[in-house]
Motif scaffolding. Structure first.
Motif, PDB file in Angstrom:
ATOM      1  N   MET A  79     -10.208   8.135   6.882  1.00  0.00           N
ATOM      2  CA  MET A  79     -11.296   7.182   6.713  1.00  0.00           C
ATOM      3  C   MET A  79     -10.707   5.782   6.896  1.00  0.00           C
ATOM      4  O   MET A  79      -9.619   5.498   6.411  1.00  0.00           O
ATOM      5  N   ASP A  80     -11.430   4.940   7.577  1.00  0.00           N
ATOM      6  CA  ASP A  80     -10.965   3.608   7.943  1.00  0.00           C
ATOM      7  C   ASP A  80     -12.116   2.625   7.709  1.00  0.00           C
ATOM      8  O   ASP A  80     -13.229   2.849   8.183  1.00  0.00           O
ATOM      9  N   ILE A  81     -11.845   1.531   6.994  1.00  0.00           N
ATOM     10  CA  ILE A  81     -12.906   0.568   6.697  1.00  0.00           C
ATOM     11  C   ILE A  81     -13.542   0.021   7.970  1.00  0.00           C
ATOM     12  O   ILE A  81     -14.755  -0.206   8.009  1.00  0.00           O
ATOM     13  N   THR A  82     -12.753  -0.171   9.014  1.00  0.00           N
ATOM     14  CA  THR A  82     -13.341  -0.710  10.243  1.00  0.00           C
ATOM     15  C   THR A  82     -14.345   0.279  10.832  1.00  0.00           C
ATOM     16  O   THR A  82     -15.376  -0.131  11.360  1.00  0.00           O
ATOM     17  N   PHE A 136      -8.347  -7.104  12.269  1.00  0.00           N
ATOM     18  CA  PHE A 136      -7.964  -6.349  11.085  1.00  0.00           C
ATOM     19  C   PHE A 136      -7.194  -5.089  11.468  1.00  0.00           C
ATOM     20  O   PHE A 136      -6.195  -4.749  10.820  1.00  0.00           O
ATOM     21  N   ARG A 137      -7.639  -4.399  12.500  1.00  0.00           N
ATOM     22  CA  ARG A 137      -6.905  -3.198  12.948  1.00  0.00           C
ATOM     23  C   ARG A 137      -5.504  -3.571  13.416  1.00  0.00           C
ATOM     24  O   ARG A 137      -4.547  -2.821  13.180  1.00  0.00           O
ATOM     25  N   VAL A 143      -2.968   2.139   8.753  1.00  0.00           N
ATOM     26  CA  VAL A 143      -3.989   3.143   8.477  1.00  0.00           C
ATOM     27  C   VAL A 143      -4.171   3.345   6.977  1.00  0.00           C
ATOM     28  O   VAL A 143      -5.294   3.474   6.491  1.00  0.00           O
ATOM     29  N   SER A 144      -3.087   3.358   6.227  1.00  0.00           N
ATOM     30  CA  SER A 144      -3.164   3.584   4.785  1.00  0.00           C
ATOM     31  C   SER A 144      -3.967   2.485   4.092  1.00  0.00           C
ATOM     32  O   SER A 144      -4.815   2.767   3.236  1.00  0.00           O
ATOM     33  N   GLN A 145      -3.711   1.255   4.457  1.00  0.00           N
ATOM     34  CA  GLN A 145      -4.450   0.135   3.861  1.00  0.00           C
ATOM     35  C   GLN A 145      -5.928   0.199   4.242  1.00  0.00           C
ATOM     36  O   GLN A 145      -6.802  -0.009   3.403  1.00  0.00           O
ATOM     37  N   ARG A 146      -6.210   0.507   5.490  1.00  0.00           N
ATOM     38  CA  ARG A 146      -7.606   0.612   5.926  1.00  0.00           C
ATOM     39  C   ARG A 146      -8.308   1.763   5.213  1.00  0.00           C
ATOM     40  O   ARG A 146      -9.491   1.672   4.889  1.00  0.00           O
ATOM     41  N   HIS A 147      -7.566   2.831   4.932  1.00  0.00           N
ATOM     42  CA  HIS A 147      -8.135   3.957   4.192  1.00  0.00           C
ATOM     43  C   HIS A 147      -8.481   3.535   2.762  1.00  0.00           C
ATOM     44  O   HIS A 147      -9.580   3.829   2.274  1.00  0.00           O
TER      45      HIS A 147
END
Length: 189
Positions: free
Chosen positions: A1-4, A128-129, A134-138
């Motif tokens: 799962m990714d916030i973007t 942002f990407r 990936v961990s932070q976006r998750h």
């Protein structure tokens, strides 16, 4: 799962709901009203979730990457856009559902929202990407999904001072005056 990706998914749902409104006969005011109420509530919830979770973190990682001016400009513009969308949504309420004026106000809301989404997709989400893993976006996606789920019934619509918003976030003050998740304080090491 990714916030973007969650933000992009929300954008797609907003586009879908605006599209549905365009396809409903104007005499079906009860249905138009239901769909519009859902969309208006969703637009505000999405903006608030971004303001509580995404934009503070974009500022933090942008400052850490020595891109302060760029991310500040993107954030200022996004908060201004959110205010324009809020104002456009409020304008819709001035008209009887299904009238020419109501449809014109809905179209103006759609335009304000579409302009914002396109810019955010080109700039903020892309940056942002590039600046995060990936961990932070998750982790942020989990917080974003929880925020939207916790506030599924809607949030109060409040315009924000873009400069004040950026200043508070950069000083480590939570993005929201109340109910903030306190995510994204720039004072972190």
């Amino acid at each position: 799962m990714d916030i973007t990706q969650l933000i992009l998914d929300d954008h797609q749902e907003q586009r879908r709901l605006f599209s549905i409104l365009e396809e409903i006969d104007r005499s079906q005011t009860d249905v138009l009203s239901l769909i519009w109420d859902r969309l208006a509530s969703f637009l505000e919830l999405h903006a608030q979730a971004e303001e509580e979770i995404f934009y503070p973190e974009l500022l933090r990682v942008g400052v850490a990457a020595r891109r302060k001016d760029g991310v500040e400009d993107e954030t200022l513009d996004a908060i201004e856009d959110h205010n324009e969308i809020r104002d456009a949504v409020a304008e819709v309420a001035r008209y009887a559902v299904g009238t020419d004026d109501w449809f014109a106000a809905v179209a103006a809301s759609n335009l304000a929202n579409s302009d914002h989404m396109a810019e955010e997709e080109r700039e903020g989400l892309t940056d942002f990407r590039r600046l995060t893993g990936v961990s932070q976006r998750h982790q942020l996606a989990v917080a974003f999904a929880a925020y939207e789920a916790r506030n599924f019934a809607g949030v109060r619509s409040v315009d924000k001072d873009p400069s004040g918003y950026v200043r508070r976030v950069e000083q480590g003050v939570p993005a929201g005056a109340s109910g903030s998740l306190s995510i994204g304080a720039l004072k972190r090491t």
